[in-house]
Scaffold this motif. Structure first.
Motif, PDB file in Angstrom:
ATOM      1  N   LYS B 124      43.959  47.750  31.846  1.00 12.18           N
ATOM      2  CA  LYS B 124      42.334  48.109  32.025  1.00 12.18           C
ATOM      3  C   LYS B 124      41.813  46.798  32.332  1.00 12.18           C
ATOM      4  CE  LYS B 124      41.646  51.086  27.811  1.00 12.18           C
ATOM      5  NZ  LYS B 124      41.087  50.849  26.658  1.00 12.18           N
ATOM      6  N   ALA B 125      41.988  45.555  32.108  1.00  8.32           N
ATOM      7  CA  ALA B 125      41.230  44.555  32.449  1.00  8.32           C
ATOM      8  C   ALA B 125      41.402  44.252  33.876  1.00  8.32           C
ATOM      9  CB  ALA B 125      41.610  43.299  31.660  1.00  8.32           C
ATOM     10  N   VAL B 126      42.691  44.486  34.550  1.00  4.19           N
ATOM     11  CA  VAL B 126      43.153  44.318  35.675  1.00  4.19           C
ATOM     12  C   VAL B 126      42.182  45.192  36.752  1.00  4.19           C
ATOM     13  CG1 VAL B 126      45.042  44.488  37.444  1.00  4.19           C
ATOM     14  CG2 VAL B 126      45.418  43.201  35.344  1.00  4.19           C
ATOM     15  N   LEU B 131      41.666  44.504  40.576  1.00  3.96           N
ATOM     16  CA  LEU B 131      43.064  43.636  40.995  1.00  3.96           C
ATOM     17  C   LEU B 131      44.258  44.786  40.466  1.00  3.96           C
ATOM     18  CD1 LEU B 131      42.212  39.975  40.278  1.00  3.96           C
ATOM     19  CD2 LEU B 131      42.394  41.125  42.462  1.00  3.96           C
ATOM     20  N   SER B 132      44.163  45.927  40.405  1.00  3.77           N
ATOM     21  CA  SER B 132      45.403  46.611  40.107  1.00  3.77           C
ATOM     22  C   SER B 132      46.572  46.414  40.738  1.00  3.77           C
ATOM     23  CB  SER B 132      45.028  48.189  39.976  1.00  3.77           C
ATOM     24  OG  SER B 132      43.902  48.364  39.026  1.00  3.77           O
ATOM     25  N   ASP B 133      46.319  46.463  42.147  1.00  2.06           N
ATOM     26  CA  ASP B 133      47.676  46.378  43.072  1.00  2.06           C
ATOM     27  C   ASP B 133      47.841  44.893  43.136  1.00  2.06           C
ATOM     28  OD1 ASP B 133      45.101  45.828  44.006  1.00  2.06           O
ATOM     29  OD2 ASP B 133      45.865  46.383  46.084  1.00  2.06           O
ATOM     30  N   ARG B 134      47.363  43.979  42.471  1.00  2.00           N
ATOM     31  CA  ARG B 134      47.794  42.363  42.474  1.00  2.00           C
ATOM     32  C   ARG B 134      48.268  42.054  41.477  1.00  2.00           C
ATOM     33  NH1 ARG B 134      45.749  39.725  47.382  1.00  2.00           N
ATOM     34  NH2 ARG B 134      48.149  40.058  47.936  1.00  2.00           N
ATOM     35  N   ALA B 135      48.314  42.658  40.396  1.00  2.00           N
ATOM     36  CA  ALA B 135      48.689  42.318  39.020  1.00  2.00           C
ATOM     37  C   ALA B 135      49.796  41.517  38.824  1.00  2.00           C
ATOM     38  CB  ALA B 135      48.789  43.310  38.201  1.00  2.00           C
ATOM     39  N   HIS B 137      51.168  39.354  41.097  1.00  2.00           N
ATOM     40  CA  HIS B 137      51.132  38.320  42.001  1.00  2.00           C
ATOM     41  C   HIS B 137      50.733  36.824  41.243  1.00  2.00           C
ATOM     42  CE1 HIS B 137      50.399  40.604  46.040  1.00  2.00           C
ATOM     43  NE2 HIS B 137      51.108  41.214  45.144  1.00  2.00           N
ATOM     44  N   ARG B 138      51.286  36.047  41.689  1.00  2.00           N
ATOM     45  CA  ARG B 138      51.251  34.918  41.082  1.00  2.00           C
ATOM     46  C   ARG B 138      49.890  33.977  41.844  1.00  2.00           C
ATOM     47  NH1 ARG B 138      54.995  31.509  42.400  1.00  2.00           N
ATOM     48  NH2 ARG B 138      56.590  33.066  43.057  1.00  2.00           N
ATOM     49  N   PRO B 139      49.340  33.309  40.871  1.00  2.00           N
ATOM     50  CA  PRO B 139      47.975  32.451  41.530  1.00  2.00           C
ATOM     51  C   PRO B 139      48.197  32.044  43.005  1.00  2.00           C
ATOM     52  CG  PRO B 139      48.255  31.811  39.351  1.00  2.00           C
ATOM     53  CD  PRO B 139      49.630  32.534  39.535  1.00  2.00           C
ATOM     54  N   ASP B 140      49.268  31.503  43.442  1.00  2.00           N
ATOM     55  CA  ASP B 140      49.162  30.729  44.699  1.00  2.00           C
ATOM     56  C   ASP B 140      49.427  32.019  45.782  1.00  2.00           C
ATOM     57  OD1 ASP B 140      52.074  31.867  44.197  1.00  2.00           O
ATOM     58  OD2 ASP B 140      52.624  29.493  44.415  1.00  2.00           O
ATOM     59  N   GLN B 141      49.460  33.307  45.176  1.00  2.00           N
ATOM     60  CA  GLN B 141      49.578  34.479  46.338  1.00  2.00           C
ATOM     61  C   GLN B 141      48.175  34.946  46.294  1.00  2.00           C
ATOM     62  OE1 GLN B 141      52.577  36.153  43.979  1.00  2.00           O
ATOM     63  NE2 GLN B 141      54.336  35.541  45.571  1.00  2.00           N
ATOM     64  N   LEU B 142      47.205  34.573  45.528  1.00  2.00           N
ATOM     65  CA  LEU B 142      45.809  35.064  45.469  1.00  2.00           C
ATOM     66  C   LEU B 142      44.806  34.315  46.093  1.00  2.00           C
ATOM     67  CD1 LEU B 142      45.871  36.219  41.774  1.00  2.00           C
ATOM     68  CD2 LEU B 142      46.296  37.727  43.575  1.00  2.00           C
ATOM     69  N   SER B 143      43.627  34.855  46.705  1.00  2.00           N
ATOM     70  CA  SER B 143      42.674  34.138  47.130  1.00  2.00           C
ATOM     71  C   SER B 143      42.008  33.707  46.051  1.00  2.00           C
ATOM     72  CB  SER B 143      41.857  35.166  48.026  1.00  2.00           C
ATOM     73  OG  SER B 143      41.142  35.886  47.071  1.00  2.00           O
ATOM     74  N   GLY B 144      41.042  32.556  46.354  1.00  2.00           N
ATOM     75  CA  GLY B 144      40.341  31.993  45.463  1.00  2.00           C
ATOM     76  C   GLY B 144      39.243  33.036  44.650  1.00  2.00           C
ATOM     77  N   GLY B 145      38.811  33.989  45.200  1.00  2.00           N
ATOM     78  CA  GLY B 145      38.039  34.965  44.738  1.00  2.00           C
ATOM     79  C   GLY B 145      38.977  36.073  43.921  1.00  2.00           C
ATOM     80  N   GLU B 146      39.971  36.346  44.091  1.00  2.00           N
ATOM     81  CA  GLU B 146      41.006  36.645  43.194  1.00  2.00           C
ATOM     82  C   GLU B 146      41.163  36.180  42.104  1.00  2.00           C
ATOM     83  OE1 GLU B 146      42.956  39.824  46.672  1.00  2.00           O
ATOM     84  OE2 GLU B 146      43.595  37.736  46.339  1.00  2.00           O
ATOM     85  N   CYS B 147      41.649  34.689  42.053  1.00  2.00           N
ATOM     86  CA  CYS B 147      41.874  33.996  41.085  1.00  2.00           C
ATOM     87  C   CYS B 147      40.723  33.928  39.873  1.00  2.00           C
ATOM     88  CB  CYS B 147      42.063  32.543  41.540  1.00  2.00           C
ATOM     89  SG  CYS B 147      43.858  32.224  42.292  1.00  2.00           S
ATOM     90  N   GLN B 148      39.506  33.940  40.753  1.00  2.00           N
ATOM     91  CA  GLN B 148      38.447  33.857  39.784  1.00  2.00           C
ATOM     92  C   GLN B 148      38.188  35.165  38.912  1.00  2.00           C
ATOM     93  OE1 GLN B 148      37.237  31.731  37.875  1.00  2.00           O
ATOM     94  NE2 GLN B 148      35.702  30.553  38.810  1.00  2.00           N
ATOM     95  N   ARG B 149      38.631  36.092  39.603  1.00  2.00           N
ATOM     96  CA  ARG B 149      38.459  37.449  38.841  1.00  2.00           C
ATOM     97  C   ARG B 149      39.466  37.583  37.666  1.00  2.00           C
ATOM     98  NH1 ARG B 149      38.137  42.188  43.231  1.00  2.00           N
ATOM     99  NH2 ARG B 149      38.639  40.603  45.037  1.00  2.00           N
ATOM    100  N   VAL B 150      40.697  37.116  38.052  1.00  2.00           N
ATOM    101  CA  VAL B 150      41.711  37.023  37.122  1.00  2.00           C
ATOM    102  C   VAL B 150      41.161  36.168  35.874  1.00  2.00           C
ATOM    103  CG1 VAL B 150      44.027  36.241  36.507  1.00  2.00           C
ATOM    104  CG2 VAL B 150      43.858  37.459  38.694  1.00  2.00           C
ATOM    105  N   ALA B 151      40.611  34.784  36.139  1.00  2.00           N
ATOM    106  CA  ALA B 151      40.302  34.323  35.143  1.00  2.00           C
ATOM    107  C   ALA B 151      39.000  34.804  34.323  1.00  2.00           C
ATOM    108  CB  ALA B 151      39.573  32.920  35.726  1.00  2.00           C
TER     109      ALA B 151
END
Ligand SMILES: Nc1ncnc2c1ncn2[C@@H]1O[C@H](COP(=O)(O)OP(=O)(O)OP(=O)(O)O)[C@@H](O)[C@H]1O
Ligand SMILES: [Mg+2]
Lengths: 401, 220
Positions: B124-126, B131-135, B137-151
């Motif tokens: 649900k959180a993803v 970010l459902s399609d990037r769940a 992925h590791r942080p180094d495979q994500l953009s800064g904005g995506e990383c912050q959304r994970v955070a």
């Protein structure tokens, strides 16, 4: 936090640092392998020697002339022999009801020859009871006949090597063998003993004890081998022997009695101590592995400072942080222990293939001990880094990136 | 509700005392949206760290939901933090070896929540942060904005009442910065108390209440 989660998180952390993991596992496995291998060697040597002693005969008692204080130690090599043990002493021992067989032993060295071939060898004088007491087996012919022990019959029994060297493949049975300048008829040949502790029966000529006494011109016996009726009878037999000899030697207790028990148990003690010593020397390599574990874990804590700060910020308690790092150290050490045991087992198998006659195996308790020891080492040396991780100030830890 | 009374935080640097926070008194009601602004070194991060229970004030009283948390020991603080406070950092602070989903899952692992529930909530959180399609992925495979959304997903997975963000857009371009702010504001509309530190006046102005900090003091 669930235990299974702690383990899987720790496993994830290990997997992300393969070099570090390899290093720790390798160090630990070398330590464990050397400990198990040396333990196996020590234990197997001990078993081997004990087995050899037990094969000397069951309920065996050895009576030596002269008195020593030690039990089961070396017989007195030097020092005066107060009173000789004689054949009649030996015969008198038959009074005891706890004694099954008595083999008086007389030993000396003399040249033996037949058909122009000659060599110097040990001549052992005894009676027919020797065969029973020492569990000797015959290859051909028969052993010394049962007769009065003071009759000097000119017959002899040969060891395998003597037969080979003097009779060079030809029939020995019924032939004459010259010992010093007396002739003895060969009535039997002993089966090869293989390797055995004590007297090498392959290189010996056995003659009746009275014949040996005339050959070497002596009345005294080298020792008397006695077989007790049973194991419990052994101690009664020892008391009987003391009493009988004391009575015959004018109240002097001038003999030494060695029981097989005491030999075996003192060898057991020595060999156990030896095994422990070499094992603890190998244990040093385990300690070295432990220090390495600690160092690598400390580096790992330093590298993961910000991760630790983060876990702290996410609500991890100190206990959780400690258990995460301890789980890592424990898993690494356990993996090292298992690899080490495999390495140890492999080396044992190689040794076994090289020396098939010496049976080596890792004792089961050593397997368990290796696992316990490596785990304790891991936890012991993992505590310091883990506590360091738990003590980090989260704000400071997070400011490092 | 957050109540700070005469909070002071001093740092001893050599023989000099740095007054990072100097007598802060502040009340924040549940569901408020607050921005904290001020020059560099004025004490904004220190304030947020104290609210987050990551740092202890030198003196003063802090009541969180009417509980005096200045008296609690570290483990009790960890528990209160886990259940009440979500934190979003300028540098994301994702664990590099873990996937996005695993990073989001972490607070629930620490809380001892079972695997099934964790999986459902992560899913649900993803989805909530898009970010459902990037769940996986590791942080180094994500953009800064995506990383912050994970955070942010990680900070809210325990459904805390308070969400703290220390320059959440500081490392992002303005476009993804706005996206992040909008995501945080949506959470605030859902009832979460939101406190954001920012250097960007236009972002700060979006909050219902602005707090200015200068030299460790609140300047209104
Ligand atoms: N651990 C510390 N030791 C010593 N001084 C510190 C420590 N942490 C913060 N300070 C000092 O406290 C003051 C406030 O720091 P703080 O990080 O809160 O500032 P800030 O407002 O967040 O600045 P910025 O906008 O640059 O992030 C600064 O003068 C800083 O040097
Ligand atoms: Mg700051």
């Amino acid at each position: 936090m669930r235990a299974s989660d702690t383990l899987s998180q720790a496993f994830g952390a290990i997997r992300s640092q393969p070099l570090r993991a390899t290093l720790i596992i390798l160090a630990m496995s070398i330590g464990i392998a050397s400990v198990t291998l040396l333990t196996a060697l020590g234990e197997s040597a001990r078993n081997y020697i004990l087995y050899e002693f037990q094969s000397l005969g069951t309920h065996l008692i050895i009576v030596l002339p002269g008195r020593t204080e030690t039990t089961g130690g070396q017989p007195p090599l030097f020092g005066e022999t107060p009173r000789d043990l004689t054949l009649s002493d030996a015969n008198a021992l038959l009074q005891s009801r706890n004694i099954a067989a008595i083999a008086p032993i007389n030993i000396g060295s003399a040249p033996v020859s037949a058909r122009g071939l000659e060599r110097e060898t040990n001549i052992l004088g005894s009676t027919s009871a020797l065969r029973r007491v020492r569990h000797l087996t015959m290859a051909e012919g028969r052993f010394l006949p049962e007769m009065e022990s003071d009759k000097a019959l000119p017959v002899c029994v040969l060891g395998q090597t003597i037969k080979k060297e003097i009779f060079t493949g030809q029939k020995a049975l019924g032939q004459w063998l010259r010992i010093n300048d007396r002739r003895f008829r060969v009535i039997g040949v002993l089966a090869s003993e293989g390797q055995s502790i004590g007297v090498g029966f392959d290189e010996i000529v056995i003659v009746p004890v009275a014949s040996a006494q005339t050959l070497f011109n002596t009345e005294s016996l080298f020792r008397i081998l006695i077989e007790a009726k049973s194991k419990p009878a052994m101690y009664k037999a020892v008391t009987d022997i003391n009493k009988i000899i004391k009575a015959r030697h004018e109240g002097e207790q001038d003999i030494t009695i060695i029981t097989q028990d005491s030999i075996v148990s003192s060898f057991d003690e020595i060999l156990t101590a030896l095994t422990l010593t070499i094992t603890s020397i190998a244990g040093i390599s385990l300690a070295v592995a432990g220090v390495l574990v600690m160092n690598v874990m400390l580096v790992s804590v330093a590298q993961r400072t910000s991760e630790i700060g983060l876990l702290n910020a996410l609500g991890a308690s100190k206990a959780q942080l400690i258990s995460l790092f301890l789980a890592e150290a424990a898993m690494l050490c356990l993996a090292g222990a298992i690899l080490g045991l495999l390495l140890g087992q492999a080396s044992v198998m190689v040794l076994q293939a090289l020396y098939p006659s010496f049976s080596i195996s890792i004792p089961p308790w050593a397997l368990l001990a290796a696992l316990v020891v490596s785990l304790t080492t891991g936890l012991l040396f993992g505590v310091l880094p883990a506590r360091k991780a738990a003590k980090l100030d989260p704000v400071e830890a997070l400011s490092k990136r | 509700m957050i109540q700070l009374k005469n909070i002071q935080r001093y740092f001893q640097v050599g023989d000099q005392t740095v007054r990072a926070l100097d007598n802060i008194t502040l009340t924040i009601e549940n569901g408020e949206y607050i921005s904290v602004m001020g020059p560099s070194g004025s004490g904004k991060s220190t304030l947020l760290n104290i609210i987050a229970l990551l740092d202890h004030p030198t003196s003063g009283q802090y009541l969180l939901n009417n509980q005096d948390v200045t008296q609690l020991d570290d483990d009790a603080l960890a528990r209160v933090r886990r259940d009440n406070i979500g934190f979003v950092f300028q540098f994301f602070h994702l664990i590099p070896r873990l996937s996005a989903a695993e990073n989001i899952e972490m607070p629930m692992i620490l809380a001892g929540i079972n695997r099934q529930e964790r999986r459902q909530r992560v899913k649900k959180a993803v989805a909530a942060v898009g970010l459902s399609d990037r769940a996986d992925h590791r942080p180094d495979q994500l953009s800064g904005g995506e990383c912050q959304r994970v955070a942010i997903a990680r900070a809210t997975i325990m459904r805390p009442g308070i969400l703290l963000a220390d320059e959440p857009t500081g490392n992002l371009d303005s476009h993804s910065g706005i996206e992040i702010i909008e995501l945080l504001e949506r959470l605030n509309q859902g009832g979460v108390t939101l406190i954001i530190i920012t250097h960007d006046q236009s972002l700060g102005d979006r909050a219902n209440r602005q707090i200015r900090i200068i030299d460790g003091k609140i300047a209104t």
